[in-house]
Design a protein around this motif. Structure first.
Motif, PDB file in Angstrom:
ATOM      1  N   GLN A  59       0.828  -1.204   0.000  1.00 49.26           N
ATOM      2  CA  GLN A  59       0.000   0.000   0.000  1.00 49.26           C
ATOM      3  C   GLN A  59       0.866   1.260   0.000  1.00 49.26           C
ATOM      4  O   GLN A  59       0.556   2.260  -0.659  1.00 49.26           O
ATOM      5  N   GLU A  60       1.967   1.203   0.755  1.00 45.09           N
ATOM      6  CA  GLU A  60       2.921   2.320   0.763  1.00 45.09           C
ATOM      7  C   GLU A  60       3.538   2.495  -0.618  1.00 45.09           C
ATOM      8  O   GLU A  60       3.756   3.620  -1.087  1.00 45.09           O
ATOM      9  N   LEU A  61       3.812   1.357  -1.271  1.00 38.38           N
ATOM     10  CA  LEU A  61       4.358   1.403  -2.633  1.00 38.38           C
ATOM     11  C   LEU A  61       3.351   2.051  -3.587  1.00 38.38           C
ATOM     12  O   LEU A  61       3.722   2.863  -4.448  1.00 38.38           O
ATOM     13  N   ALA A  62       2.068   1.707  -3.418  1.00 38.83           N
ATOM     14  CA  ALA A  62       1.015   2.294  -4.252  1.00 38.83           C
ATOM     15  C   ALA A  62       0.950   3.806  -4.056  1.00 38.83           C
ATOM     16  O   ALA A  62       0.787   4.572  -5.014  1.00 38.83           O
ATOM     17  N   LEU A  63       1.086   4.242  -2.786  1.00 40.03           N
ATOM     18  CA  LEU A  63       1.100   5.677  -2.510  1.00 40.03           C
ATOM     19  C   LEU A  63       2.297   6.349  -3.166  1.00 40.03           C
ATOM     20  O   LEU A  63       2.225   7.494  -3.616  1.00 40.03           O
ATOM     21  N   GLY A  64       3.411   5.622  -3.194  1.00 33.90           N
ATOM     22  CA  GLY A  64       4.608   6.147  -3.871  1.00 33.90           C
ATOM     23  C   GLY A  64       4.345   6.400  -5.340  1.00 33.90           C
ATOM     24  O   GLY A  64       4.750   7.430  -5.893  1.00 33.90           O
ATOM     25  N   TYR A  65       3.638   5.472  -5.997  1.00 39.19           N
ATOM     26  CA  TYR A  65       3.290   5.665  -7.409  1.00 39.19           C
ATOM     27  C   TYR A  65       2.289   6.808  -7.569  1.00 39.19           C
ATOM     28  O   TYR A  65       2.358   7.586  -8.525  1.00 39.19           O
ATOM     29  N   ASP A  66       1.355   6.911  -6.619  1.00 36.24           N
ATOM     30  CA  ASP A  66       0.352   7.979  -6.692  1.00 36.24           C
ATOM     31  C   ASP A  66       0.984   9.361  -6.572  1.00 36.24           C
ATOM     32  O   ASP A  66       0.467  10.338  -7.120  1.00 36.24           O
ATOM     33  N   SER A  67       2.078   9.441  -5.831  1.00 39.96           N
ATOM     34  CA  SER A  67       2.720  10.742  -5.618  1.00 39.96           C
ATOM     35  C   SER A  67       3.551  11.197  -6.810  1.00 39.96           C
ATOM     36  O   SER A  67       3.956  12.357  -6.883  1.00 39.96           O
ATOM     37  N   LEU A  68       3.795  10.279  -7.737  1.00 36.41           N
ATOM     38  CA  LEU A  68       4.609  10.631  -8.909  1.00 36.41           C
ATOM     39  C   LEU A  68       3.745  11.312  -9.965  1.00 36.41           C
ATOM     40  O   LEU A  68       2.611  10.927 -10.214  1.00 36.41           O
ATOM     41  N   GLU A  69       4.305  12.324 -10.578  1.00 40.29           N
ATOM     42  CA  GLU A  69       3.596  13.049 -11.641  1.00 40.29           C
ATOM     43  C   GLU A  69       4.622  13.541 -12.647  1.00 40.29           C
ATOM     44  O   GLU A  69       5.678  14.068 -12.275  1.00 40.29           O
ATOM     45  N   SER A  70       4.303  13.369 -13.919  1.00 31.99           N
ATOM     46  CA  SER A  70       5.235  13.748 -14.976  1.00 31.99           C
ATOM     47  C   SER A  70       4.493  14.479 -16.090  1.00 31.99           C
ATOM     48  O   SER A  70       3.285  14.295 -16.282  1.00 31.99           O
ATOM     49  N   MET A  78       2.884   4.519 -18.340  1.00 29.35           N
ATOM     50  CA  MET A  78       3.600   3.421 -17.691  1.00 29.35           C
ATOM     51  C   MET A  78       3.364   3.441 -16.181  1.00 29.35           C
ATOM     52  O   MET A  78       3.209   2.385 -15.541  1.00 29.35           O
ATOM     53  N   LEU A  79       3.308   4.631 -15.593  1.00 29.18           N
ATOM     54  CA  LEU A  79       3.023   4.746 -14.162  1.00 29.18           C
ATOM     55  C   LEU A  79       1.633   4.214 -13.840  1.00 29.18           C
ATOM     56  O   LEU A  79       1.420   3.551 -12.821  1.00 29.18           O
ATOM     57  N   GLN A  80       0.693   4.507 -14.704  1.00 25.88           N
ATOM     58  CA  GLN A  80      -0.673   4.028 -14.505  1.00 25.88           C
ATOM     59  C   GLN A  80      -0.720   2.496 -14.520  1.00 25.88           C
ATOM     60  O   GLN A  80      -1.402   1.872 -13.692  1.00 25.88           O
ATOM     61  N   LYS A  81       0.018   1.897 -15.443  1.00 25.63           N
ATOM     62  CA  LYS A  81       0.058   0.429 -15.518  1.00 25.63           C
ATOM     63  C   LYS A  81       0.682  -0.156 -14.248  1.00 25.63           C
ATOM     64  O   LYS A  81       0.207  -1.175 -13.721  1.00 25.63           O
ATOM     65  N   GLU A  82       1.761   0.481 -13.741  1.00 19.81           N
ATOM     66  CA  GLU A  82       2.409  -0.009 -12.529  1.00 19.81           C
ATOM     67  C   GLU A  82       1.483   0.139 -11.314  1.00 19.81           C
ATOM     68  O   GLU A  82       1.444  -0.735 -10.436  1.00 19.81           O
ATOM     69  N   ARG A  83       0.735   1.241 -11.250  1.00 17.35           N
ATOM     70  CA  ARG A  83      -0.224   1.425 -10.155  1.00 17.35           C
ATOM     71  C   ARG A  83      -1.267   0.304 -10.164  1.00 17.35           C
ATOM     72  O   ARG A  83      -1.598  -0.271  -9.120  1.00 17.35           O
ATOM     73  N   GLN A  84      -1.793   0.024 -11.347  1.00 14.65           N
ATOM     74  CA  GLN A  84      -2.802  -1.028 -11.474  1.00 14.65           C
ATOM     75  C   GLN A  84      -2.231  -2.390 -11.075  1.00 14.65           C
ATOM     76  O   GLN A  84      -2.912  -3.203 -10.437  1.00 14.65           O
ATOM     77  N   VAL A  86       0.224  -2.942  -8.888  1.00  9.22           N
ATOM     78  CA  VAL A  86       0.370  -2.959  -7.435  1.00  9.22           C
ATOM     79  C   VAL A  86      -0.983  -3.157  -6.761  1.00  9.22           C
ATOM     80  O   VAL A  86      -1.124  -3.933  -5.795  1.00  9.22           O
ATOM     81  N   GLU A  87      -2.026  -2.461  -7.242  1.00  7.63           N
ATOM     82  CA  GLU A  87      -3.364  -2.610  -6.668  1.00  7.63           C
ATOM     83  C   GLU A  87      -3.872  -4.043  -6.806  1.00  7.63           C
ATOM     84  O   GLU A  87      -4.510  -4.591  -5.900  1.00  7.63           O
ATOM     85  N   HIS A  88      -3.569  -4.654  -7.956  1.00  7.92           N
ATOM     86  CA  HIS A  88      -3.972  -6.049  -8.174  1.00  7.92           C
ATOM     87  C   HIS A  88      -3.259  -6.976  -7.183  1.00  7.92           C
ATOM     88  O   HIS A  88      -3.869  -7.909  -6.619  1.00  7.92           O
ATOM     89  N   LEU A  89      -1.963  -6.729  -6.953  1.00  3.89           N
ATOM     90  CA  LEU A  89      -1.193  -7.551  -6.018  1.00  3.89           C
ATOM     91  C   LEU A  89      -1.708  -7.381  -4.588  1.00  3.89           C
ATOM     92  O   LEU A  89      -1.734  -8.345  -3.808  1.00  3.89           O
ATOM     93  N   ILE A  90      -2.099  -6.151  -4.230  1.00  6.07           N
ATOM     94  CA  ILE A  90      -2.650  -5.920  -2.885  1.00  6.07           C
ATOM     95  C   ILE A  90      -3.914  -6.748  -2.684  1.00  6.07           C
ATOM     96  O   ILE A  90      -4.110  -7.375  -1.635  1.00  6.07           O
ATOM     97  N   THR A 112      10.403  -6.250  -3.735  1.00  6.52           N
ATOM     98  CA  THR A 112      11.759  -5.723  -3.938  1.00  6.52           C
ATOM     99  C   THR A 112      11.947  -5.248  -5.379  1.00  6.52           C
ATOM    100  O   THR A 112      12.507  -4.181  -5.642  1.00  6.52           O
ATOM    101  N   THR A 113      11.433  -6.057  -6.317  1.00  4.06           N
ATOM    102  CA  THR A 113      11.531  -5.688  -7.731  1.00  4.06           C
ATOM    103  C   THR A 113      10.753  -4.411  -8.029  1.00  4.06           C
ATOM    104  O   THR A 113      11.234  -3.503  -8.712  1.00  4.06           O
ATOM    105  N   LEU A 114       9.525  -4.342  -7.498  1.00  2.00           N
ATOM    106  CA  LEU A 114       8.673  -3.172  -7.747  1.00  2.00           C
ATOM    107  C   LEU A 114       9.254  -1.902  -7.133  1.00  2.00           C
ATOM    108  O   LEU A 114       9.114  -0.813  -7.691  1.00  2.00           O
ATOM    109  N   ARG A 115       9.902  -2.059  -5.986  1.00  2.00           N
ATOM    110  CA  ARG A 115      10.565  -0.897  -5.387  1.00  2.00           C
ATOM    111  C   ARG A 115      11.684  -0.375  -6.282  1.00  2.00           C
ATOM    112  O   ARG A 115      11.892   0.829  -6.411  1.00  2.00           O
ATOM    113  N   GLY A 116      12.409  -1.308  -6.898  1.00  2.00           N
ATOM    114  CA  GLY A 116      13.462  -0.906  -7.833  1.00  2.00           C
ATOM    115  C   GLY A 116      12.888  -0.176  -9.037  1.00  2.00           C
ATOM    116  O   GLY A 116      13.450   0.820  -9.511  1.00  2.00           O
ATOM    117  N   VAL A 117      11.737  -0.683  -9.536  1.00  2.00           N
ATOM    118  CA  VAL A 117      11.072  -0.035 -10.665  1.00  2.00           C
ATOM    119  C   VAL A 117      10.622   1.372 -10.275  1.00  2.00           C
ATOM    120  O   VAL A 117      10.806   2.342 -11.027  1.00  2.00           O
TER     121      VAL A 117
END
Length: 297
Positions: A59-70, A78-84, A86-90, A112-117
């Motif tokens: 969930q913290e990782l999901a918030l990390g993706y939510d805080s990103l904006e470009s 790509m960020l949207q796909k990664e958010r989805q 993470v939400e699916h994994l949760i 660990t992999t997702l954190r690296g991404v």
């Protein structure tokens, strides 16, 4: 008889021994059961806690993706796909059993992999943001330079316009010695209206080396004392200040920049002239270069 009693006693002793052994085994099994049950409970509690921690980390990782904006559309997609993802994994973590240790380990490795991404996206977006800031700074500097150039150009245009106005004023013809008189049929001067056949208007053009040279049309407008313009045709027009106006008479004269005397004549129709003060205006090069009045009796 004694032998039978001994056998019974021996059997009872054997029974008690066996019973004792079985009791001891039962007790041992009970101890082992309760011990393993306690350990299993502790393991389940630990795995449940691990599952909860893992869920919170995702969930913290999901918030990390939510805080990103470009500002880059490709990265945003790509960020949207990664958010989805993470939400699916949760949601999947919430459905697995706490005792499924192997799957929890898989989720831990995936985290660990997702954190690296996520970290790589942070680096990319940070780089893009710095680049955007540099571009904004460069654009601001460009706008400032453009504004300065524009101001300089405007100033030069104003100077140019001022110089052109000065040149225009300097190149405007000047008249002196303006005079008018009536002429009879024999060309003799007269001030009497009933004897005037034509009106002679004369003037001197001063020397002007900045004025255009060549054949110039000089226009004369004569206004009677009652305000009526003297003219022979409605088609006798010239342009002044953007409008076509009538003239009474005109003459083409070759001007070379030197002082020159010019006379223009208006042939009066019978009964056209009246006694009183007349107004004469002279035009050349689109400007009124002479204005005066005279009288006929």
């Amino acid at each position: 008889m004694q032998t039978e009693n001994n056998n019974n006693h021996s059997n009872q002793k054997t029974f008690y021994i066996i019973f004792g052994i079985l009791g001891a085994l039962l007790i041992l099994l009970a101890v082992l059961y309760f011990s393993q049950s306690k350990e299993m409970k502790e393991v389940v509690e630990e795995m449940t806690k691990e599952k909860q921690i893992l869920t919170e980390e995702y969930q913290e990782l999901a918030l990390g993706y939510d805080s990103l904006e470009s500002t880059n559309d490709t990265i945003n997609l790509m960020l949207q796909k990664e958010r989805q993802k993470v939400e699916h994994l949760i949601e999947e973590i919430k459905t697995i059993k706490a005792t499924n240790a192997s799957r929890i380990r898989e989720f831990r490795n995936e985290l660990t992999t997702l954190r690296g991404v996520l970290k790589s996206y942070v680096v990319q977006i940070d780089s893009l943001n710095r680049l955007n800031e540099e571009l904004k700074k460069e654009n601001k500097e460009y706008q400032q330079r453009y504004s300065r150039i524009k101001d300089s150009y405007k100033e030069l245009e104003n100077v140019k316009t001022e110089l052109e106005n000065k040149v225009e004023i300097a190149s405007r013809l000047e008249t002196v010695n303006l005079r008018a008189t009536g002429l009879n049929t024999r060309g003799q001067k007269t001030q009497r209206v009933n004897r005037t056949d034509k009106i002679e208007v004369c003037f001197t053009i001063k020397k002007n080396v900045t004025a255009p040279v060549g054949i110039k049309p000089f226009y004369l407008r004569l206004e009677r004392p009652d305000g009526q313009l003297l003219l022979h045709s409605r088609d006798d027009l010239f342009t002044f200040e953007g409008e076509d106006i009538h003239f009474s008479a005109m003459r083409n004269v070759e001007y070379g920049g030197e002082e020159i005397d010019i006379c223009i004549y208006y042939d009066a129709d019978m009964g056209e002239l009246i006694a009183g003060e007349y107004i004469a205006d002279i035009f050349a090069d689109g400007a009124n270069i002479g204005h005066f009045s005279f009288k006929l009796k």
